[in-house]
Design an enzyme around this catalytic site. Structure first.
Site, PDB file in Angstrom:
ATOM      1  N   TRP A 181     -14.665  -8.437  -2.648  1.00  0.00           N
ATOM      2  CA  TRP A 181     -15.357  -7.739  -1.564  1.00  0.00           C
ATOM      3  C   TRP A 181     -15.639  -6.318  -2.035  1.00  0.00           C
ATOM      4  O   TRP A 181     -14.792  -5.703  -2.694  1.00  0.00           O
ATOM      5  CB  TRP A 181     -14.484  -7.677  -0.302  1.00  0.00           C
ATOM      6  CG  TRP A 181     -14.653  -8.865   0.593  1.00  0.00           C
ATOM      7  CD1 TRP A 181     -13.924 -10.024   0.544  1.00  0.00           C
ATOM      8  CD2 TRP A 181     -15.607  -9.024   1.639  1.00  0.00           C
ATOM      9  NE1 TRP A 181     -14.363 -10.886   1.517  1.00  0.00           N
ATOM     10  CE2 TRP A 181     -15.404 -10.298   2.206  1.00  0.00           C
ATOM     11  CE3 TRP A 181     -16.605  -8.201   2.151  1.00  0.00           C
ATOM     12  CZ2 TRP A 181     -16.164 -10.776   3.265  1.00  0.00           C
ATOM     13  CZ3 TRP A 181     -17.364  -8.681   3.201  1.00  0.00           C
ATOM     14  CH2 TRP A 181     -17.148  -9.943   3.749  1.00  0.00           C
ATOM     15  N   VAL A 228      -6.723  -9.983   1.326  1.00  0.00           N
ATOM     16  CA  VAL A 228      -5.608 -10.806   1.803  1.00  0.00           C
ATOM     17  C   VAL A 228      -5.037 -11.658   0.666  1.00  0.00           C
ATOM     18  O   VAL A 228      -3.844 -11.961   0.655  1.00  0.00           O
ATOM     19  CB  VAL A 228      -6.043 -11.683   2.999  1.00  0.00           C
ATOM     20  CG1 VAL A 228      -4.983 -12.701   3.368  1.00  0.00           C
ATOM     21  CG2 VAL A 228      -6.358 -10.800   4.203  1.00  0.00           C
ATOM     22  N   VAL A 236     -11.033  -2.117   2.121  1.00  0.00           N
ATOM     23  CA  VAL A 236     -11.131  -2.645   3.476  1.00  0.00           C
ATOM     24  C   VAL A 236     -11.688  -1.529   4.354  1.00  0.00           C
ATOM     25  O   VAL A 236     -11.085  -0.462   4.457  1.00  0.00           O
ATOM     26  CB  VAL A 236      -9.756  -3.113   4.010  1.00  0.00           C
ATOM     27  CG1 VAL A 236      -9.906  -3.717   5.401  1.00  0.00           C
ATOM     28  CG2 VAL A 236      -9.104  -4.105   3.049  1.00  0.00           C
ATOM     29  N   HIS A 267      -9.609  -6.960  13.060  1.00  0.00           N
ATOM     30  CA  HIS A 267      -9.449  -7.582  11.735  1.00  0.00           C
ATOM     31  C   HIS A 267      -8.955  -6.573  10.695  1.00  0.00           C
ATOM     32  O   HIS A 267      -8.089  -6.887   9.878  1.00  0.00           O
ATOM     33  CB  HIS A 267     -10.786  -8.202  11.302  1.00  0.00           C
ATOM     34  CG  HIS A 267     -10.736  -8.917   9.996  1.00  0.00           C
ATOM     35  ND1 HIS A 267     -10.094 -10.126   9.848  1.00  0.00           N
ATOM     36  CD2 HIS A 267     -11.245  -8.597   8.792  1.00  0.00           C
ATOM     37  CE1 HIS A 267     -10.205 -10.524   8.586  1.00  0.00           C
ATOM     38  NE2 HIS A 267     -10.901  -9.612   7.927  1.00  0.00           N
ATOM     39  N   HIS A 295      -0.219  -0.170  -4.655  1.00  0.00           N
ATOM     40  CA  HIS A 295      -1.117  -0.489  -3.539  1.00  0.00           C
ATOM     41  C   HIS A 295      -2.356   0.392  -3.693  1.00  0.00           C
ATOM     42  O   HIS A 295      -2.408   1.502  -3.173  1.00  0.00           O
ATOM     43  CB  HIS A 295      -0.407  -0.208  -2.225  1.00  0.00           C
ATOM     44  CG  HIS A 295      -1.159  -0.627  -1.002  1.00  0.00           C
ATOM     45  ND1 HIS A 295      -2.461  -0.283  -0.743  1.00  0.00           N
ATOM     46  CD2 HIS A 295      -0.768  -1.367   0.049  1.00  0.00           C
ATOM     47  CE1 HIS A 295      -2.839  -0.782   0.401  1.00  0.00           C
ATOM     48  NE2 HIS A 295      -1.813  -1.452   0.912  1.00  0.00           N
TER      49      HIS A 295
END
Length: 157
Positions: free
Chosen positions: A26, A59, A81, A88, A113
């Site tokens: 993404w 995810v 994100v 969501h 992360h």
């Protein structure tokens, strides 16, 4: 972004370490660049052994990070994100953060992360390490996770 408190880690001597990098597809234009910056940081720190994996979305990052953690000294998870109009965003970010933290603790392997959790595409671009970005999360996450491996090793001395 807080805009203060950055530890300004340039590089660390991580020669001989094996690094795993997992990035989502993404927002591929941004994540591709972040993966390249993570690879550049690894090289600058003396890491020659790097495995790169790609997954569909954020995810999926924790499960592949766990597979990499079984084979590598450290793992960097990268993604983007962007908040939308539904909850969501919150569910994805909670899941990814909990998953990556669990992997690090369960596998006893540092996991960075490097997932950008932002309000807009502009904020993501500001953090993706582009030429005009104010932050470089691919680079910073990589140096930080390699630094964590070295800190753990120092504790064993």
């Amino acid at each position: 972004m807080a805009g203060f408190g950055d530890p300004h880690l340039g590089t660390v001597d991580a020669a001989g370490l094996k690094l795993g990098i997992v990035g989502s597809r993404w927002h591929a234009d941004l994540v591709d660049h972040m993966v390249e910056r993570a690879q550049a940081a690894a090289k600058a720190c003396g890491v020659d052994d790097v495995i790169v994996a790609r997954v569909a979305g954020s995810v999926e990052l924790p499960i592949v990070a766990q597979a990499l953690a079984k084979r590598c000294d450290a793992v960097v998870a990268l993604g983007v994100v962007i908040r939308g109009e539904t909850a969501h965003f919150d569910y994805v970010n909670d899941s990814v953060t909990a998953g990556l933290t669990r992997v690090a603790l369960d596998e006893q392997t540092p996991v960075a992360h490097g997932v950008l959790t932002v309000e807009s595409l502009g904020q993501a671009k500001d953090r993706a390490g582009l030429e005009d970005s104010i932050e470089d999360k691919g680079w910073q996450s990589t140096v930080a996770v390699l630094d964590a491996v070295l800190a753990i090793r120092d504790l064993g001395k």
